[in-house]
Scaffold this active site. Structure first.
Site, short mmCIF file in Angstrom:
data_model
loop_
_atom_site.label_atom_id
_atom_site.label_comp_id
_atom_site.label_asym_id
_atom_site.label_seq_id
_atom_site.Cartn_x
_atom_site.Cartn_y
_atom_site.Cartn_z
N HIS A 1 7.63 4.34 -1.79
CA HIS A 1 7.49 3.51 -0.59
C HIS A 1 7.53 4.33 0.71
CE1 HIS A 1 7.82 -0.45 1.33
NE2 HIS A 1 8.89 -0.06 1.99
N CYS B 1 3.82 5.84 0.90
CA CYS B 1 2.70 5.00 0.44
C CYS B 1 1.69 4.78 1.57
CB CYS B 1 3.23 3.66 -0.04
SG CYS B 1 1.91 2.60 -0.63
N CYS C 1 5.10 -4.76 -6.74
CA CYS C 1 5.23 -3.31 -6.53
C CYS C 1 6.69 -2.88 -6.54
CB CYS C 1 4.57 -2.89 -5.21
SG CYS C 1 4.59 -1.10 -5.03
FE1 SF4 Z 1 5.81 -0.06 -0.61
FE2 SF4 Z 1 4.43 -0.80 -2.80
FE3 SF4 Z 1 3.84 -1.86 -0.43
FE4 SF4 Z 1 3.27 0.71 -0.96
S1 SF4 Z 1 2.35 -1.11 -1.94
S2 SF4 Z 1 4.19 -0.12 0.93
S3 SF4 Z 1 5.05 1.29 -2.21
S4 SF4 Z 1 5.80 -2.11 -1.56
#
Ligand code: SF4
Ligand code: FSX
Length: 282
Positions: A197, A200, A226
């Site tokens: 996170h 990401c 996620c």
């Molecule tokens: Fe976070 Fe998953 Fe959203 Fe990426 S897709 S910002 S890892 S929660």
């Protein structure tokens, strides 16, 4: 005069596994698996793979004797892939003439260091999912139960990235089998040092509250399951398949496969993780 190359013997054992960890390492692109097995991994140091059930030519009694002979000599790097079925004295999995439990324990006793490759070998993983009738455990638990003090590195992931394995091996060889810096789950910090996170590319969507309603849509995948906010790995920076893409890049939520909670506590895969699990995110 050219300095002699130091050879490090490797014994690779498989417990309860889908063999995905081997497949992943065989797909290493830089170095290739040929470089890894034939060339010097770091200058002056070379791996000698003495036993690997999937890729060696030998089979049956010949292979079994080769394994016994390596264990007898000791001092090798032991790679374990897959969980160890430990219920009922190890009756749920066999290797040659003995239980996997007995062979892995003997091999660990004589090893110079152990790499638990994959989430199954590290923490139990899928074979240890509830109700776990075969009593599958990871290597740390096995070593603890047997009181073995051999140095251990966990390289989890289901499967683990080939670079995580190759990089860990290179660090071990550079340090003459001294362990590289690890986190409290014995994972190399070089690869597992930050949350998915944190790095990401969809993080701006999360901060703006723009969420995908289905996998594959643009937006943050938090509400479609996620687990990036609770998962440590460098996937967002490293990518997979030689830098082609990664789970979140294809629109699939991270499933937390490098974590000891995988799979039971990150399930259901396509549902939002509970907010209670979220660490403080700056
Ligand atoms: Fe976070 Fe998953 Fe959203 Fe990426 S897709 S910002 S890892 S929660
Ligand atoms: Fe487990 Fe590895 Fe997943 Fe499969 O050996 S980490 S099920 S990719 O193959 O052990």
């Amino acid at each position: 005069m050219v300095a002699p190359v130091k050879e490090y013997p490797v014994v690779w054992l498989q417990g309860s596994t889908c063999t995905g960890c081997s497949i992943s390492v065989l797909n290493s692109t830089s170095p290739t698996i040929k470089n890894l097995l034939v060339d010097e991994v770091v200058p002056g140091k070379h791996l000698s793979l003495r036993y690997h059930a999937t890729i060696m030519a030998g089979a049956g009694e010949v292979a079994w004797k080769a394994l016994q002979s390596e264990i007898g000599k000791g001092g090798y790097l032991l790679v374990v892939e897959g969980a160890i079925p430990a219920a009922a004295g190890g009756v749920y999995g066999h290797l040659g003439e003995k239980s996997i439990l007995a062979v892995v324990e003997e091999a660990a006793r004589a090893a110079a260091a152990v790499i638990a490759l994959g989430t199954c070998a590290s923490f139990g993983g899928i074979p240890a999912a509830a109700p776990n009738p075969s009593g599958c455990i990871g290597m740390e638990e096995l070593l603890d139960r047997q009181g073995l003090k051999v140095p251990l590195v966990n390289v989890p992931g289901c499967p683990p990235h080939p670079d995580w394995f190759v990089g860990t091996v290179a660090a071990l060889l550079l340090g003459d089998l001294q362990l590289p810096p690890l986190d409290d789950l014995k994972r190399p910090l070089a690869f597992y040092g930050s949350l998915i996170h944190e790095n990401c590319p969809r993080r701006a969507y999360f901060d703006e509250g723009k969420f995908a309603k289905q996998p594959g849509e643009p937006g943050c995948l938090y509400y479609v399951g996620c687990k990036g906010p609770v998962t440590y790995s460098d996937c967002p920076k490293r990518l997979w398949n030689g830098g082609t893409n990664w789970c979140i890049g294809t629109g699939a939520p991270c499933q937390g496969c490098t974590q000891p909670e995988f799979p039971d506590l990150v399930a259901p895969f396509y549902q939002k993780t509970t907010d209670a699990d979220l660490p403080a995110i700056a």
